[in-house]
Design an enzyme around this catalytic site. Structure first.
Site, mmCIF file in Angstrom:
data_model
loop_
_atom_site.group_PDB
_atom_site.id
_atom_site.type_symbol
_atom_site.label_atom_id
_atom_site.label_comp_id
_atom_site.label_asym_id
_atom_site.label_seq_id
_atom_site.Cartn_x
_atom_site.Cartn_y
_atom_site.Cartn_z
ATOM 1 C CB SER A 62 -0.918 -0.006 1.221
ATOM 2 O OG SER A 62 -1.652 -1.212 1.265
HETATM 3 N N1 SAM Z 1 0.099 -4.414 4.140
HETATM 4 C C1 SAM Z 1 0.658 -5.218 3.066
HETATM 5 C C2 SAM Z 1 2.075 -4.820 2.758
HETATM 6 O O1 SAM Z 1 2.658 -4.047 3.533
HETATM 7 O O2 SAM Z 1 2.616 -5.312 1.753
HETATM 8 C C3 SAM Z 1 -0.178 -5.125 1.839
HETATM 9 C C4 SAM Z 1 -1.384 -5.944 1.931
HETATM 10 S S1 SAM Z 1 -2.228 -6.095 0.390
HETATM 11 C C5 SAM Z 1 -2.896 -4.489 0.162
HETATM 12 C C6 SAM Z 1 -3.585 -7.095 0.942
HETATM 13 C C7 SAM Z 1 -3.221 -8.527 1.201
HETATM 14 O O3 SAM Z 1 -4.330 -9.178 1.802
HETATM 15 C C8 SAM Z 1 -2.893 -9.320 -0.053
HETATM 16 O O4 SAM Z 1 -1.626 -9.879 0.054
HETATM 17 C C9 SAM Z 1 -3.983 -10.403 -0.085
HETATM 18 O O5 SAM Z 1 -3.534 -11.643 -0.616
HETATM 19 C C10 SAM Z 1 -4.339 -10.512 1.377
HETATM 20 N N2 SAM Z 1 -5.649 -11.104 1.656
HETATM 21 C C11 SAM Z 1 -6.819 -10.939 0.994
HETATM 22 N N3 SAM Z 1 -7.792 -11.646 1.589
HETATM 23 C C12 SAM Z 1 -7.231 -12.282 2.647
HETATM 24 C C13 SAM Z 1 -7.730 -13.163 3.652
HETATM 25 N N4 SAM Z 1 -9.000 -13.538 3.706
HETATM 26 N N5 SAM Z 1 -6.854 -13.617 4.583
HETATM 27 C C14 SAM Z 1 -5.554 -13.246 4.553
HETATM 28 N N6 SAM Z 1 -5.027 -12.412 3.636
HETATM 29 C C15 SAM Z 1 -5.857 -11.931 2.698
#
Ligand code: SAM
Length: 214
Positions: free
Chosen positions: A63
């Site tokens: 993000s």
């Molecule tokens: N904060 C992270 C970083 O610093 O890189 C970025 C996160 S990214 C915007 C959102 C993440 O949430 C993705 O890697 C996605 O695969 C994960 N995600 C989506 N649904 C999820 C779930 N139900 N459980 C765990 N992770 C999930």
């Protein structure tokens, strides 16, 4: 002469975070310390301190720095907390959390991203993080309750399971809306019950899972 990574981080902190109202000195110190360029592919490292999200593969993103700082500041961490993070992604926010709180439990649904995050966190010597692969919208019952929960993907509503895993005095930050735009919602559990407030607009990739977008 080109800037050092430390100088790029300082420029990011002053120009993107302080300039937009991030005041929590612990959050600012964490952003000064954690090498964001290590959490992206080498070909993108030169862009790591820019003011936007970057792709991390599998259709996911690390993000925008300001958005991460805004969410972390809203949690009001003081250092002794046990924190659940849903959506490890690159592991960057996990590393920031690890320097802001005592113990971090982070869940990611895509095994390759979890493995990459684990490797980088280990290389950086960050040891107060437990990672697991799975659907974070189901919470982490074996380790609950948590003093703070941060969801870094967008959900249609606040998952009941996550609210149930919040300790009294605990805070849960989560983007709520549809797949294209959301509000960042902060839920707090008080002795009297739950209260929530909307802290502004945001755009996150979807939470995929039982309490997310299927
Ligand atoms: N904060 C992270 C970083 O610093 O890189 C970025 C996160 S990214 C915007 C959102 C993440 O949430 C993705 O890697 C996605 O695969 C994960 N995600 C989506 N649904 C999820 C779930 N139900 N459980 C765990 N992770 C999930």
């Amino acid at each position: 002469m080109s800037r050092s990574w430390d100088e790029w981080r300082e420029k990011m902190v002053k120009g993107q975070l302080i300039a937009r109202g991030i005041t929590d000195s612990r959050v600012l110190a964490a952003f000064r310390k954690i090498p964001r360029h290590r959490f992206v592919e080498p070909r993108l490292a030169a862009h790591a301190y820019e003011d936007h999200p970057l792709e991390i593969g599998f259709g996911q993103t690390i993000s925008q720095p300001f958005m991460v700082a805004y969410m972390l500041q809203a949690l009001g961490l003081v250092g002794g907390e046990r924190v659940l993070e849903v959506g490890t992604g690159s592991g960057y926010e996990t590393a920031l959390l690890a320097s802001l709180a005592q113990e971090i439990f982070s869940c990611e649904r895509i095994p390759e991203l979890a493995a990459s995050a684990e490797k980088i966190l280990k290389e950086l010597g960050i040891a107060n993080v437990s990672l697991r692969v799975g659907d974070g919208s189901r919470g982490w019952p074996e380790e609950a309750p948590f003093d703070a929960i941060i969801v870094s993907c967008a959900a249609p509503q606040v998952p009941q399971t996550l609210m149930d895993e919040l300790s009294v005095g605990g805070r849960l930050g989560i983007p709520i809306g549809d797949a294209s735009a959301q509000d960042f919602v902060l839920v707090e559990r008080t002795a009297q019950g739950l209260k929530s407030k909307q802290l502004g607009g945001c755009v996150f990739v979807p939470l995929v899972g039982e309490a997310g977008f299927r």
